[in-house]
Design a protein around this motif. Structure first.
Motif, PDB file in Angstrom:
ATOM      1  N   ASP A   1     -90.341-109.676 -20.520  1.00  0.00           N
ATOM      2  CA  ASP A   1     -91.513-110.257 -19.870  1.00  0.00           C
ATOM      3  C   ASP A   1     -92.540-110.601 -20.943  1.00  0.00           C
ATOM      4  O   ASP A   1     -92.263-110.496 -22.149  1.00  0.00           O
ATOM      5  N   VAL A   2     -93.725-110.997 -20.503  1.00  0.00           N
ATOM      6  CA  VAL A   2     -94.744-111.431 -21.450  1.00  0.00           C
ATOM      7  C   VAL A   2     -95.146-110.310 -22.399  1.00  0.00           C
ATOM      8  O   VAL A   2     -95.412-110.540 -23.586  1.00  0.00           O
ATOM      9  N   ASP A   3     -95.174-109.077 -21.918  1.00  0.00           N
ATOM     10  CA  ASP A   3     -95.571-107.959 -22.781  1.00  0.00           C
ATOM     11  C   ASP A   3     -94.523-107.677 -23.854  1.00  0.00           C
ATOM     12  O   ASP A   3     -94.856-107.469 -25.027  1.00  0.00           O
ATOM     13  N   SER A   4     -93.255-107.676 -23.461  1.00  0.00           N
ATOM     14  CA  SER A   4     -92.210-107.388 -24.441  1.00  0.00           C
ATOM     15  C   SER A   4     -92.027-108.526 -25.442  1.00  0.00           C
ATOM     16  O   SER A   4     -91.532-108.323 -26.550  1.00  0.00           O
ATOM     17  N   SER A   5     -92.448-109.735 -25.051  1.00  0.00           N
ATOM     18  CA  SER A   5     -92.326-110.866 -25.981  1.00  0.00           C
ATOM     19  C   SER A   5     -93.346-110.789 -27.101  1.00  0.00           C
ATOM     20  O   SER A   5     -93.114-111.284 -28.202  1.00  0.00           O
TER      21      SER A   5
ATOM     22  N   PHE B   1     -95.999-117.556 -24.269  1.00  0.00           N
ATOM     23  CA  PHE B   1     -94.684-117.251 -23.704  1.00  0.00           C
ATOM     24  C   PHE B   1     -94.662-117.565 -22.212  1.00  0.00           C
ATOM     25  O   PHE B   1     -93.723-118.191 -21.705  1.00  0.00           O
ATOM     26  N   THR B   2     -95.691-117.161 -21.500  1.00  0.00           N
ATOM     27  CA  THR B   2     -95.769-117.403 -20.057  1.00  0.00           C
ATOM     28  C   THR B   2     -95.695-118.888 -19.738  1.00  0.00           C
ATOM     29  O   THR B   2     -95.001-119.305 -18.799  1.00  0.00           O
ATOM     30  N   ASP B   3     -96.390-119.704 -20.513  1.00  0.00           N
ATOM     31  CA  ASP B   3     -96.395-121.153 -20.274  1.00  0.00           C
ATOM     32  C   ASP B   3     -94.990-121.756 -20.341  1.00  0.00           C
ATOM     33  O   ASP B   3     -94.722-122.771 -19.695  1.00  0.00           O
ATOM     34  N   HIS B   4     -94.100-121.135 -21.112  1.00  0.00           N
ATOM     35  CA  HIS B   4     -92.771-121.691 -21.317  1.00  0.00           C
ATOM     36  C   HIS B   4     -91.719-121.173 -20.330  1.00  0.00           C
ATOM     37  O   HIS B   4     -90.623-121.745 -20.263  1.00  0.00           O
ATOM     38  N   VAL B   5     -92.041-120.101 -19.574  1.00  0.00           N
ATOM     39  CA  VAL B   5     -91.012-119.533 -18.693  1.00  0.00           C
ATOM     40  C   VAL B   5     -91.467-119.350 -17.253  1.00  0.00           C
ATOM     41  O   VAL B   5     -90.656-118.986 -16.390  1.00  0.00           O
ATOM     42  N   GLU B   6     -92.726-119.622 -16.947  1.00  0.00           N
ATOM     43  CA  GLU B   6     -93.232-119.327 -15.604  1.00  0.00           C
ATOM     44  C   GLU B   6     -92.587-120.185 -14.527  1.00  0.00           C
ATOM     45  O   GLU B   6     -92.632-119.842 -13.344  1.00  0.00           O
TER      46      GLU B   6
ATOM     47  N   VAL C   1     -79.426-124.238 -21.607  1.00  0.00           N
ATOM     48  CA  VAL C   1     -80.783-123.954 -22.086  1.00  0.00           C
ATOM     49  C   VAL C   1     -81.701-125.129 -21.784  1.00  0.00           C
ATOM     50  O   VAL C   1     -82.826-124.959 -21.294  1.00  0.00           O
ATOM     51  N   ASN C   2     -81.241-126.353 -22.062  1.00  0.00           N
ATOM     52  CA  ASN C   2     -82.066-127.537 -21.809  1.00  0.00           C
ATOM     53  C   ASN C   2     -82.380-127.705 -20.331  1.00  0.00           C
ATOM     54  O   ASN C   2     -83.462-128.177 -19.959  1.00  0.00           O
ATOM     55  N   LEU C   3     -81.429-127.329 -19.466  1.00  0.00           N
ATOM     56  CA  LEU C   3     -81.656-127.402 -18.028  1.00  0.00           C
ATOM     57  C   LEU C   3     -82.815-126.500 -17.618  1.00  0.00           C
ATOM     58  O   LEU C   3     -83.575-126.817 -16.700  1.00  0.00           O
ATOM     59  N   MET C   4     -82.967-125.381 -18.312  1.00  0.00           N
ATOM     60  CA  MET C   4     -84.014-124.414 -17.972  1.00  0.00           C
ATOM     61  C   MET C   4     -85.339-124.682 -18.688  1.00  0.00           C
ATOM     62  O   MET C   4     -86.351-124.061 -18.382  1.00  0.00           O
ATOM     63  N   THR C   5     -85.347-125.584 -19.655  1.00  0.00           N
ATOM     64  CA  THR C   5     -86.497-125.757 -20.532  1.00  0.00           C
ATOM     65  C   THR C   5     -87.601-126.592 -19.893  1.00  0.00           C
ATOM     66  O   THR C   5     -87.337-127.595 -19.230  1.00  0.00           O
TER      67      THR C   5
END
Length: 729
Positions: A297-301, A307-312, A490-494
């Motif tokens: 999660d954001v804390d472990s990253s 980080f949040t902006d890229h995976v939320e 990976v690109n599908l999720m990006t």
């Protein structure tokens, strides 16, 4: 049992290589000092080519300088022409993305022509010039007594080396013969060319040192140094091979091999450094693995809001989808990667018996030729007594990837694909010339004159190098494209910050492929109906093909055309493309094989349609046959969990309303068709017309032939089984 001498590995003797059959790229090892995780991800996936003006310019300069080195020609006219050729041959796609034309890029590169000329006049000669000095501003330098150097010759350009001895692989920019002054020693060493800044000198030095190991293994030398040249600042470094540095680099290589050996997709920990991570080329893959595979999660990253902006945007469906397919790809990849080592660990006789290798092969020079984009080489059996064994009895067929080595143990002299194989010969296409075994010149002296035969020079002069080599040709079963599969997922999720259209397209793909939402279709289109009732269309398409056209032209997301053998898939798709072009649309056309693509392009040419390999990602058409042979899957668990199921099968099963069937075939008569229809196609196949249904083979001399057979036969049952099979009546 005979007692053997112990093998000693310590600070002064030998090296310990862990998992030596996992070949790690020298670049990845050098990069791992900054982030091991990045290097592992680079090995696991295929990096998407970046388009930026500095990267494109750097590649043009790099290729131009290599060409001038290879041809020993640093004239202004040659440099200018080479730059233009490289731009047109290798970077038209880059210019399209950058919205730049060829002349603009060339104008930008023109100031570098003088620098390349200076390099040639200063460093490329038979004896060292006084101003061909070594840069000594950073790090240790080899050959402290050396005052100047001269590149006397080039043995190879972009030399691709595999070294199981060190568990390394790499592509060396150039292999050169370097003369040192005042000693006049001639050394064979790697030459690494950099067009960027010197701020990554440590990484570049590490890469050069590793290349000394690769070339030492290939050429049978103890190479003590390598050359590193920066074009921007005209800096020529001599990088020594220090044992302490080699030890550190091989420890890093062993760590990478251990990480790649694991089946769990576990990665080294994140760097957790915002200043480094935000500029990393694999950050999207890193973050997706962290949240999906590592349950982070954001804390472990350690990267906060960035980080949040890229995976939320990734919901539970996305995370589950990523976990599932990365796991299955990893299983299958692990099983196939283990097969590559057979090329250097399994005897050629055993490999040939298994149908995966041809041993004792020689070149047939009269059949070898240069073709656009590649080199074709034809091989045959070396011994006449082996010619009785047909090459077609193996498991090697056109399109298979092949690795060419010598029977004497010279690994990876070339890599390419089978073009053709018949009973006595096999032709393989390579992107680069086939390399011979390194041959020492008559004046060779391992201490003072490391001179080899210049096979590339012979080739450029139109002469044949020494081809008295027997080869082994191995099928490369590890070339499965798994890196591309992982990259695609990976690109599908990006989520690409700042590129809104691309983010919208990827979000739509996730809706259709991950969430499996139904595709959308428009209602009746008068333009489509009018087109389908044109005389040319009415006469060349059957009802199924017209229905397929209507379905595709009405789709907003995707349509599935399920065409069985001989049902006119190519004809239908050509008509669809023609209609789309008339509507002012662009089309992205792909196929599994070049042959299938060429057949379709030929039909488009007949219609007078211009085509370019660029397209529109908003709409895609899938054409296939879900009854065809499924992908070959080695891992049983991967097979059980759906790795053998294609995207076409998955979508057609979930949304049958998106499928149009082409059931009218034009290849088989009724009797033959019924067999395949009943066995494989759920009795759905139909003959396209009465002519096809009633078609028979007509033998011009059938009665005479049967009479001759019976005349020479001592006994023949009545009725004759051969007549029953062959008689068209």
């Amino acid at each position: 049992m005979t007692q053997q001498q112990p093998w000693i590995v310590d600070n002064t003797h030998n090296y310990l290589i862990h998992h030596p059959d996992i070949l790690i790229s020298c670049t990845a090892v050098a990069e791992s000092f900054f982030c091991v995780r990045k290097s592992v991800l680079q090995q696991m996936s295929k990096q998407v080519h970046e388009f930026s003006e500095p990267l494109v310019s750097g590649d043009v300069i790099h290729r131009t300088l290599q060409y001038c080195l290879e041809n020993n020609d640093f004239s202004a006219a040659t440099i200018e022409q080479c730059m233009k050729n490289v731009i047109c041959t290798h970077h038209m796609d880059s210019l399209y993305v950058l919205d730049m034309d060829e002349s603009t890029l060339f104008d930008h590169l023109s100031p570098y022509i003088g620098g390349i000329m200076t390099f040639g006049s200063r460093y490329v000669s038979q004896t060292p010039n006084a101003d061909a000095t070594i840069t000594r501003d950073v790090g240790p330098t080899a050959n402290h007594e050396t005052k100047a150097v001269a590149i006397r010759g080039v043995l190879d350009i972009e030399e691709h080396v595999w070294s199981p001895a060190y568990g390394l692989k790499g592509m060396v920019d150039a292999t050169i013969e370097l003369m040192l002054a005042p000693s006049n020693k001639i050394l064979t060493i790697p030459f690494e060319l950099k067009t960027g800044k010197t701020n990554r000198l440590i990484t570049h030095r590490a890469q050069t040192v590793l290349y000394t190991l690769l070339l030492g293994d290939r050429y049978g030398l103890d190479i003590k140094c390598g050359a590193l040249y920066y074009t921007k600042v005209n800096a020529f470094y001599m990088v020594p091979q220090l044992r302490s540095e080699i030890q550190s680099l091989l420890i890093a290589r062993n760590d990478l091999a251990t990480a790649l050996q694991q089946r769990s997709n576990a990665l080294p920990p994140m760097a957790r450094n915002i200043h480094k991570c935000q500029y990393c080329a694999v950050s999207n893959a890193c973050f997706t693995y962290h949240i999906a595979i590592e349950q982070g999660d954001v804390d472990s990253s350690g990267l906060g809001q960035w980080f949040t902006d890229h995976v939320e945007h990734l919901d539970d469906n996305c995370l589950t989808f990523f976990q599932h397919w990365i796991r299955l790809i990893g299983m299958e990849e692990h099983d196939l990667e283990s097969l590559r080592k057979d090329i250097w660990t399994v005897d050629a006789d055993e490999r040939e018996s298994a149908g995966k290798c041809f041993k004792d092969m020689v070149l047939k020079p009269q059949f070898n030729k240069v073709r656009p984009g590649g080199y074709w080489y034809t091989f045959a059996r070396a011994r006449s007594d082996d010619e009785q064994r047909s090459l077609t009895e193996s498991h090697i067929t056109p399109g298979d990837p092949m690795v060419i080595s010598s029977m004497e143990g010279d690994l990876h002299l070339g890599m390419g694909f089978v073009v053709d194989v018949d009973r006595t010969t096999i032709t393989i296409s390579l992107s680069a010339p086939l390399r011979p075994r390194p041959v020492r010149s008559q004046e060779f002296d391992i201490e003072n004159c490391q001179v080899f035969v210049k096979w590339r020079k012979l080739q450029l002069d139109g002469q044949q190098s020494n081809n008295a080599i027997t080869y082994r040709l191995d099928k490369d079963e590890a070339a499965g494209g798994f890196q591309v599969m992982k990259t695609n997922i990976v690109n599908l999720m990006t989520k690409t910050s700042g590129v809104e259209d691309l983010d919208v397209a990827r979000a739509n793909l996730r809706r259709l492929i991950v969430d499996l939402e139904p595709p959308l279709f428009t209602l009746g289109d008068a333009g489509v109906s009018t087109y389908l009732h044109r005389d040319s269309v009415m006469h060349c398409l059957n009802s199924d093909q017209k229905a397929a056209m209507a379905k595709v032209l009405a789709c907003q997301d995707y349509a599935l055309i399920l065409g069985m053998p001989g049902t006119g898939k190519t004809t239908t798709v050509a008509e669809i493309i023609s209609m789309l072009v008339q509507q002012g649309k662009s089309v992205l056309l792909t196929a599994y094989t070049h042959n299938a693509l060429d057949n379709l392009l030929c039909k488009l040419m007949e219609k007078g349609i211009d085509f370019l390999r660029l397209g529109n990602p908003d709409k895609f058409i899938l054409v296939g046959d879900q009854y065809q042979l499924p992908p070959i899957v080695k891992d049983p668990e991967a097979q059980r969990n759906g790795f053998g199921e294609s995207l076409f099968m998955m979508l057609s099963a979930k949304h049958p309303e998106a499928v149009v069937y082409l059931k009218y075939q034009y290849r088989m008569n009724r009797d033959i068709m019924q067999v395949s229809s009943q066995l494989f196609y759920d009795r759905k196949l139909r003959c396209g017309n009465d002519t096809v249904a009633n078609k028979r083979i007509q033998y011009a001399h059938f009665p005479t032939a049967m009479a001759n057979i019976h005349a020479s036969s001592h006994s023949c049952a009545d009725p004759c089984w051969l007549r029953d099979i062959l008689d068209p009546r």
